[in-house]
Design a protein around this motif. Structure first.
Motif, mmCIF file in Angstrom:
data_model
loop_
_atom_site.group_PDB
_atom_site.id
_atom_site.type_symbol
_atom_site.label_atom_id
_atom_site.label_comp_id
_atom_site.label_asym_id
_atom_site.label_seq_id
_atom_site.Cartn_x
_atom_site.Cartn_y
_atom_site.Cartn_z
ATOM 1 N N TRP A 28 -77.715 23.166 -41.166
ATOM 2 C CA TRP A 28 -78.923 23.600 -41.875
ATOM 3 C C TRP A 28 -80.103 23.658 -40.912
ATOM 4 O O TRP A 28 -80.888 24.608 -40.934
ATOM 5 N N ALA A 31 -79.574 26.645 -38.667
ATOM 6 C CA ALA A 31 -79.711 27.939 -39.353
ATOM 7 C C ALA A 31 -81.148 28.425 -39.373
ATOM 8 O O ALA A 31 -81.388 29.628 -39.467
ATOM 9 N N SER A 32 -82.090 27.528 -39.228
ATOM 10 C CA SER A 32 -83.498 27.954 -39.262
ATOM 11 C C SER A 32 -83.838 28.871 -38.094
ATOM 12 O O SER A 32 -84.754 29.679 -38.192
ATOM 13 N N GLN A 33 -83.106 28.790 -36.997
ATOM 14 C CA GLN A 33 -83.346 29.663 -35.852
ATOM 15 C C GLN A 33 -82.231 30.697 -35.676
ATOM 16 O O GLN A 33 -82.304 31.529 -34.785
ATOM 17 N N ALA A 34 -81.222 30.629 -36.510
ATOM 18 C CA ALA A 34 -80.141 31.615 -36.458
ATOM 19 C C ALA A 34 -80.394 32.643 -37.559
ATOM 20 O O ALA A 34 -81.527 32.957 -37.864
ATOM 21 N N ASP A 35 -79.366 33.092 -38.198
ATOM 22 C CA ASP A 35 -79.531 34.084 -39.255
ATOM 23 C C ASP A 35 -79.789 33.458 -40.620
ATOM 24 O O ASP A 35 -79.793 34.131 -41.625
ATOM 25 N N GLY A 36 -79.980 32.147 -40.640
ATOM 26 C CA GLY A 36 -80.264 31.453 -41.883
ATOM 27 C C GLY A 36 -79.038 31.028 -42.662
ATOM 28 O O GLY A 36 -79.168 30.468 -43.743
ATOM 29 N N ASN A 37 -77.850 31.272 -42.135
ATOM 30 C CA ASN A 37 -76.626 30.959 -42.859
ATOM 31 C C ASN A 37 -75.940 29.738 -42.249
ATOM 32 O O ASN A 37 -75.204 29.842 -41.266
ATOM 33 N N ALA A 38 -76.174 28.599 -42.852
ATOM 34 C CA ALA A 38 -75.583 27.355 -42.356
ATOM 35 C C ALA A 38 -74.059 27.372 -42.453
ATOM 36 O O ALA A 38 -73.381 26.749 -41.634
ATOM 37 N N SER A 55 -82.162 25.024 -32.172
ATOM 38 C CA SER A 55 -83.247 25.127 -33.136
ATOM 39 C C SER A 55 -84.423 24.212 -32.785
ATOM 40 O O SER A 55 -85.581 24.614 -32.895
#
Length: 147
Positions: A28, A31-38, A55
Motif C-alpha cells: 500500500w 502503491a502511492s508512487q506506482a500505479d496505485g494498485n497494491a 515510495s
C-alpha cells in the motif's frame, strides 16, 4: 501432518499471516508512487518491500526518516520469515525433536512455538509501526517516534 507438532505448524501459520499483513501495508505504501494498485505489487515476490523503499524516497524528510529504520527492520524480519516458511522439517535426532532447515541458506530454527510466535509478534509490531507513520502522514501530523 506426519507427526509434526500441531502447535509448531500453527505458529508457522501465524508467521505466514503476520508477514502477509506486513507485506500488504508495504504494498500500500509502495502503491502511492506506482500505479496505485497494491495488489499488482503484492503479486511479485519481494516487491512490496522494494516498492515501499522507492515510495519513501520522495516522502517529506520527517516521514522518510521515520520510515527508514522501520523498513530496515521489516526487511530483516521478512528475511527471517523466509527461512522459516520455506524450510524443510528435519528431525536428525528423534530425541531432540523437530527443526526447521532452510534449504538454501542452511539456517536452522528450533521448532519451538514460543520462538516462532515471537517472530510473528515482531512482524505485526513492525506492521503497526508502519500504519502509525502512514496515518500521521495522511493526517498531516508529525511522524510518530518509533522505538
Amino acid at each position: 501432518m506426519n507427526g509434526l507438532p500441531d502447535d509448531v505448524v500453527a505458529a508457522v501459520g501465524r508467521i505466514t499471516i503476520a508477514a502477509g499483513d506486513l507485506e500488504l501495508v508495504l504494498a500500500w505504501i509502495g502503491a502511492s508512487q506506482a500505479d496505485g494498485n497494491a495488489f499488482k505489487i503484492l503479486a511479485k515476490p519481494g516487491e512490496p518491500l522494494r516498492a515501499a523503499r522507492r515510495s519513501i524516497e520522495v516522502a517529506a524528510p520527517a516521514y522518510r526518516d521515520a520510515f527508514l529504520p522501520v523498513l530496515e527492520k521489516a526487511a530483516d524480519l521478512l528475511a527471517r520469515r523466509h527461512t522459516v516458511v520455506h524450510a524443510m522439517w528435519v528431525n536428525d535426532d528423534p530425541g531432540q525433536g523437530w527443526e526447521l532447515l532452510h534449504y538454501k541458506s542452511y539456517v536452522r530454527h528450533p521448532a519451538d512455538p514460543q520462538t516462532l510466535d515471537e517472530l510473528a509478534r515482531q512482524l505485526m509490531e513492525i506492521r503497526n509501526q508502519l500504519v502509525r507513520i502512514v496515518t500521521a502522514q495522511i493526517n498531516n501530523r508529525p511522524a510518530p517516534a518509533i522505538t
